[in-house]
Design an enzyme around this catalytic site. Sequence first.
Site, short mmCIF file in Angstrom:
data_model
loop_
_atom_site.label_atom_id
_atom_site.label_comp_id
_atom_site.label_asym_id
_atom_site.label_seq_id
_atom_site.Cartn_x
_atom_site.Cartn_y
_atom_site.Cartn_z
N SER A 53 -24.58 -0.19 -1.37
CA SER A 53 -25.10 -1.29 -0.55
C SER A 53 -24.57 -1.25 0.88
O SER A 53 -25.29 -1.63 1.81
CB SER A 53 -24.78 -2.63 -1.21
OG SER A 53 -23.39 -2.79 -1.37
N CYS A 83 -28.93 -2.83 -9.05
CA CYS A 83 -27.56 -2.49 -8.70
C CYS A 83 -27.30 -2.73 -7.21
O CYS A 83 -27.25 -3.88 -6.78
CB CYS A 83 -27.26 -1.06 -9.14
SG CYS A 83 -25.49 -0.78 -9.36
N ARG A 112 -19.37 -7.19 -5.92
CA ARG A 112 -19.50 -5.72 -5.96
C ARG A 112 -18.43 -5.11 -6.85
O ARG A 112 -17.33 -5.63 -6.95
CB ARG A 112 -19.36 -5.12 -4.56
CG ARG A 112 -20.48 -5.47 -3.60
CD ARG A 112 -20.25 -4.84 -2.22
NE ARG A 112 -20.21 -3.39 -2.28
CZ ARG A 112 -19.21 -2.65 -1.82
NH1 ARG A 112 -18.15 -3.20 -1.25
NH2 ARG A 112 -19.26 -1.34 -1.93
N ARG A 142 -20.69 1.59 -11.41
CA ARG A 142 -20.01 0.84 -10.33
C ARG A 142 -20.83 -0.41 -9.98
O ARG A 142 -21.15 -0.68 -8.81
CB ARG A 142 -19.79 1.73 -9.10
CG ARG A 142 -18.80 2.86 -9.37
CD ARG A 142 -18.57 3.77 -8.20
NE ARG A 142 -18.14 3.07 -6.99
CZ ARG A 142 -16.94 2.54 -6.80
NH1 ARG A 142 -16.02 2.60 -7.75
NH2 ARG A 142 -16.64 1.95 -5.68
N HIS A 178 -29.46 -0.07 -14.30
CA HIS A 178 -30.45 0.89 -13.78
C HIS A 178 -31.55 1.21 -14.79
O HIS A 178 -31.51 2.28 -15.41
CB HIS A 178 -29.74 2.21 -13.44
CG HIS A 178 -28.82 2.13 -12.28
ND1 HIS A 178 -29.21 2.40 -11.00
CD2 HIS A 178 -27.50 1.83 -12.22
CE1 HIS A 178 -28.19 2.27 -10.18
NE2 HIS A 178 -27.13 1.91 -10.89
N GLU A 180 -34.33 2.36 -14.30
CA GLU A 180 -35.06 3.57 -13.87
C GLU A 180 -34.45 4.83 -14.46
O GLU A 180 -35.03 5.92 -14.33
CB GLU A 180 -35.12 3.65 -12.33
CG GLU A 180 -33.82 4.05 -11.62
CD GLU A 180 -32.81 2.91 -11.49
OE1 GLU A 180 -33.01 1.85 -12.12
OE2 GLU A 180 -31.81 3.11 -10.78
#
Length: 196
Positions: A53, A83, A112, A142, A178, A180
């Site tokens: 990010s 994320c 985070r 993470r 995630h 994906e």
Amino acid sequence: MAGRPRTVGVLALQGDFREHLKVLRALGADARPVRRPQELAEIDGLVIPGGESTVMDKLSRAFGMAEPIKAAIAGGMPVYGTCAGLIMLANTVRDSIDGQQSFGGLDVVVRRNAFGTQLDSFETDLDVPVLGDEPVHAVFIRAPIVDEVGNAARSLAELDDGTVVAVEQGPLLGTSFHPEMTGDDRFHRYFLGKLG
Ligand code: GLN
């Protein structure tokens, strides 16, 4: 127009945007990488991928994308963040670096790297009632967590200890993990359902 494929942008400044493009295309969407402000005008919805990010923030400002994306969110464009993408959608980011900004829109506080170095990455099965009975296999890398869910947002999934890891607010969707990466396209389908 009936049957028109949905045009979905994937913010492609940094991170795992290729994986999202693949899932969205497999679902029949006209999915395209988005890097420039004028490309935002051509899409019905936007996915913000996982990645980092802090980097996504810097690049989006450097490329003049931050303000147009904020405007698109304010205008009601459906946006799904995974994320790092969830971090970019959060109104408040804890454990950010100095000067880190998000696009905002989601009435949540995220933290985070919330699982720390002991548990950098892990996988688990999650109940996600809006997606049906079959649990979602979730990969956390993470990952951020949602520390606080504001009144405008709602939780879609929690870990066993109650930690919120998926949220929704009207056209906005965010997951700490995630989808994906796992071949389970239900979150992407759910998101495409928001494109009308
Ligand atoms: N830790 C990253 C960040 O703060 C997010 C990690 C990810 O997207 N897999 O942006």
